[in-house]
Design an enzyme around this catalytic site. Sequence first.
Site, PDB file in Angstrom:
ATOM      1  N   THR A 289      51.458   5.453  -2.442  1.00  0.00           N
ATOM      2  CA  THR A 289      52.851   4.993  -2.375  1.00  0.00           C
ATOM      3  C   THR A 289      52.993   3.926  -1.291  1.00  0.00           C
ATOM      4  O   THR A 289      53.601   2.875  -1.502  1.00  0.00           O
ATOM      5  CB  THR A 289      53.792   6.174  -2.080  1.00  0.00           C
ATOM      6  OG1 THR A 289      53.692   7.135  -3.130  1.00  0.00           O
ATOM      7  CG2 THR A 289      55.233   5.713  -1.969  1.00  0.00           C
ATOM      8  N   GLN A 319      55.422   6.535  -8.538  1.00  0.00           N
ATOM      9  CA  GLN A 319      55.862   5.904  -7.300  1.00  0.00           C
ATOM     10  C   GLN A 319      55.414   4.443  -7.252  1.00  0.00           C
ATOM     11  O   GLN A 319      54.242   4.143  -7.418  1.00  0.00           O
ATOM     12  CB  GLN A 319      55.312   6.639  -6.084  1.00  0.00           C
ATOM     13  CG  GLN A 319      55.750   8.098  -6.001  1.00  0.00           C
ATOM     14  CD  GLN A 319      54.724   9.054  -6.573  1.00  0.00           C
ATOM     15  OE1 GLN A 319      54.224   8.851  -7.684  1.00  0.00           O
ATOM     16  NE2 GLN A 319      54.398  10.102  -5.831  1.00  0.00           N
ATOM     17  N   GLN A 341      61.035   4.802  -9.333  1.00  0.00           N
ATOM     18  CA  GLN A 341      60.770   5.846  -8.354  1.00  0.00           C
ATOM     19  C   GLN A 341      60.265   5.210  -7.058  1.00  0.00           C
ATOM     20  O   GLN A 341      59.354   4.395  -7.062  1.00  0.00           O
ATOM     21  CB  GLN A 341      59.739   6.836  -8.886  1.00  0.00           C
ATOM     22  CG  GLN A 341      59.478   8.013  -7.939  1.00  0.00           C
ATOM     23  CD  GLN A 341      58.598   9.078  -8.562  1.00  0.00           C
ATOM     24  OE1 GLN A 341      58.247   9.012  -9.729  1.00  0.00           O
ATOM     25  NE2 GLN A 341      58.243  10.085  -7.783  1.00  0.00           N
ATOM     26  N   ASP A 342      60.872   5.602  -5.926  1.00  0.00           N
ATOM     27  CA  ASP A 342      60.448   5.145  -4.589  1.00  0.00           C
ATOM     28  C   ASP A 342      60.609   3.635  -4.402  1.00  0.00           C
ATOM     29  O   ASP A 342      59.729   2.958  -3.873  1.00  0.00           O
ATOM     30  CB  ASP A 342      58.995   5.544  -4.324  1.00  0.00           C
ATOM     31  CG  ASP A 342      58.811   7.035  -4.118  1.00  0.00           C
ATOM     32  OD1 ASP A 342      59.802   7.771  -4.260  1.00  0.00           O
ATOM     33  OD2 ASP A 342      57.689   7.463  -3.833  1.00  0.00           O
ATOM     34  N   ASP A 363      64.168   9.456  -5.776  1.00  0.00           N
ATOM     35  CA  ASP A 363      63.837   9.284  -4.348  1.00  0.00           C
ATOM     36  C   ASP A 363      63.774   7.803  -3.984  1.00  0.00           C
ATOM     37  O   ASP A 363      62.906   7.369  -3.225  1.00  0.00           O
ATOM     38  CB  ASP A 363      62.481   9.929  -4.024  1.00  0.00           C
ATOM     39  CG  ASP A 363      62.418  11.398  -4.407  1.00  0.00           C
ATOM     40  OD1 ASP A 363      63.487  12.029  -4.530  1.00  0.00           O
ATOM     41  OD2 ASP A 363      61.303  11.913  -4.589  1.00  0.00           O
ATOM     42  N   ARG A 431      67.371  14.888  -1.688  1.00  0.00           N
ATOM     43  CA  ARG A 431      66.626  16.144  -1.628  1.00  0.00           C
ATOM     44  C   ARG A 431      65.664  16.065  -0.439  1.00  0.00           C
ATOM     45  O   ARG A 431      65.277  14.980   0.009  1.00  0.00           O
ATOM     46  CB  ARG A 431      65.881  16.413  -2.934  1.00  0.00           C
ATOM     47  CG  ARG A 431      64.816  15.393  -3.301  1.00  0.00           C
ATOM     48  CD  ARG A 431      64.050  15.824  -4.531  1.00  0.00           C
ATOM     49  NE  ARG A 431      63.018  14.865  -4.900  1.00  0.00           N
ATOM     50  CZ  ARG A 431      61.994  15.137  -5.703  1.00  0.00           C
ATOM     51  NH1 ARG A 431      61.855  16.372  -6.205  1.00  0.00           N
ATOM     52  NH2 ARG A 431      61.102  14.219  -5.998  1.00  0.00           N
ATOM     53  N   TRP A 433      62.567  15.841   1.497  1.00  0.00           N
ATOM     54  CA  TRP A 433      61.143  15.526   1.430  1.00  0.00           C
ATOM     55  C   TRP A 433      60.373  16.266   2.520  1.00  0.00           C
ATOM     56  O   TRP A 433      59.249  16.715   2.321  1.00  0.00           O
ATOM     57  CB  TRP A 433      60.973  14.012   1.559  1.00  0.00           C
ATOM     58  CG  TRP A 433      59.572  13.524   1.446  1.00  0.00           C
ATOM     59  CD1 TRP A 433      58.524  14.133   0.811  1.00  0.00           C
ATOM     60  CD2 TRP A 433      59.047  12.305   1.968  1.00  0.00           C
ATOM     61  NE1 TRP A 433      57.383  13.375   0.909  1.00  0.00           N
ATOM     62  CE2 TRP A 433      57.681  12.241   1.613  1.00  0.00           C
ATOM     63  CE3 TRP A 433      59.596  11.245   2.695  1.00  0.00           C
ATOM     64  CZ2 TRP A 433      56.865  11.169   1.976  1.00  0.00           C
ATOM     65  CZ3 TRP A 433      58.797  10.174   3.045  1.00  0.00           C
ATOM     66  CH2 TRP A 433      57.437  10.151   2.681  1.00  0.00           C
TER      67      TRP A 433
END
Length: 527
Positions: A289, A319, A341-342, A363, A431, A433
């Site tokens: 990531t 990610q 994502q990310d 996220d 959320r 991590w």
Amino acid sequence: MAKEIRLLVIFISFSSIFYPALSKRSSPSNITWWCSKTPHPEPCKYFFSHSHHHFAPKHRSEFRKMVVQVAMERSLNAQRQVRQFGTNCENKHQKAAWSDCLKLYANTVLQLNRTLQGLKSNKRCTDFDAQTWLSTALTNIQTCQSGSTELNVSDFITPIMSSNLSQLISNSLAVNGVFLKHQNVSYTGGFPSWLSRNERRLLQSSSLQAKANLVVAKDGSGNYRSIQAAINEAARRRRSGRFIIYVKRGVYRENIEVGLNNNNIMLVGEGLRYTIITSSRSVGGGSTTYNSATAGIDGLHFIARDITFSNTAGPLKGQAVALRSASDFSVFYRCSFHGYQDTLMVHSQRQFYKECYIYGTIDFIFGNAAVVFQNCIILVRRPLKGQANVITAQGRNDPYQNTAISIHNSRILPAPDLKPVVRSFNTYLGRPWQQYSRTVIMKTYLDSLVSPLGWSPWSRGSSFALDTLFYGEYKNFGPGSSTRRRVKWRGFHVIRSPTVASRFTVGSLIAGRTWLPATGVPFTLGL
């Protein structure tokens, strides 16, 4: 002023335990006593006994320097181990994880050295600075571990992760956290001493193209056709002042890196619709990531204006980061970040985003910086079938880290591709991590796409971090803002006190009064 200074301390929740114990005796007789007051006494005692620090400190401030010094010595040892370990790489996944760790450990050494030198001089850093740099040092090690897990090479990386360095840095955070109770920051006309009058005038100028040190243009009309080539030239020039790189309109298909010692870079585009930096690295394509970022920023005082950062890997590749920033005092003004994502990795340090657009699914604002998003538009995209959208995943993994994600005076909306099917997907504000995840959303418009629960556990049925996180909402509005059906976790708070909410503003969370005026970017200091 005293009230403003006190607000610089952001919920350092365990200092009330550590501080009274440390102050019971003014002259403790041995290092064992001092170490017993830290979160990790055994490595503290062990490494003190195996270093040249054999005497007991006379004061807390002396113990603080000693704790950071021991962490520094261990980080240098760990860095040597990481360098040597590179010869063991047998495949591209191992090499990718190792490459991240090599860079991250170098950054940890830098942060600990900055802290140590600042504490020794008693003038070069505030206690708040020290807590920021120590927080970054710890985050770097966590990121190294995460990358190896993502690529299924944890066993390969484990031998370089056994130095107790994380625990020693955690001890340093706890000891320095006591001093934050007595934060004393001085201002000179609202600006720090390192900022010259000439630089202030430059940064507040409206004609930055004419003042650019280098121009990048795909058609060959500038100094370079590649943004990275211009960034590399800036590093070679080794200047001390602001270095402006003007990027003409065009789609620049490249991955860019602004290195650790390449400071004071300002990247200016012709508008977020016209100057676009894009790439497509992803975890699904073999990157970590961390290393998937289209743009990775580490140098201090980075500024970007009027640019789009994009990662086009797509939702199937997992990610995929558009921008990763670990730049202390970095500013992103009128920029856009596109991914799934990310999308946006606010990795560490103090960061400020103003009038930006952020697109993503899962996220998509994540990391462990002390970061404020002000007057931004957060656009939630359509995820894959069976997925839920989660806007934030804050990564605070130590109770003394002064980090958080703060979203202030912004708007959370469905992107055009989600609008027609918005009822088919759940969307959550965040959320956890990490164990002490901390996110606050204030005075922000929440559209109806936001789930009545508001927040999601890390995974379905998980109770991880629900008691230790801090998630807060303050005076939000819009059809998704009602808190009547929000989660009932111990760590969730409907904030009603302006005093509590103000701890997550520009003035407090990122000490914006001392550095943001110099950037020329408009901002709101308080609520």
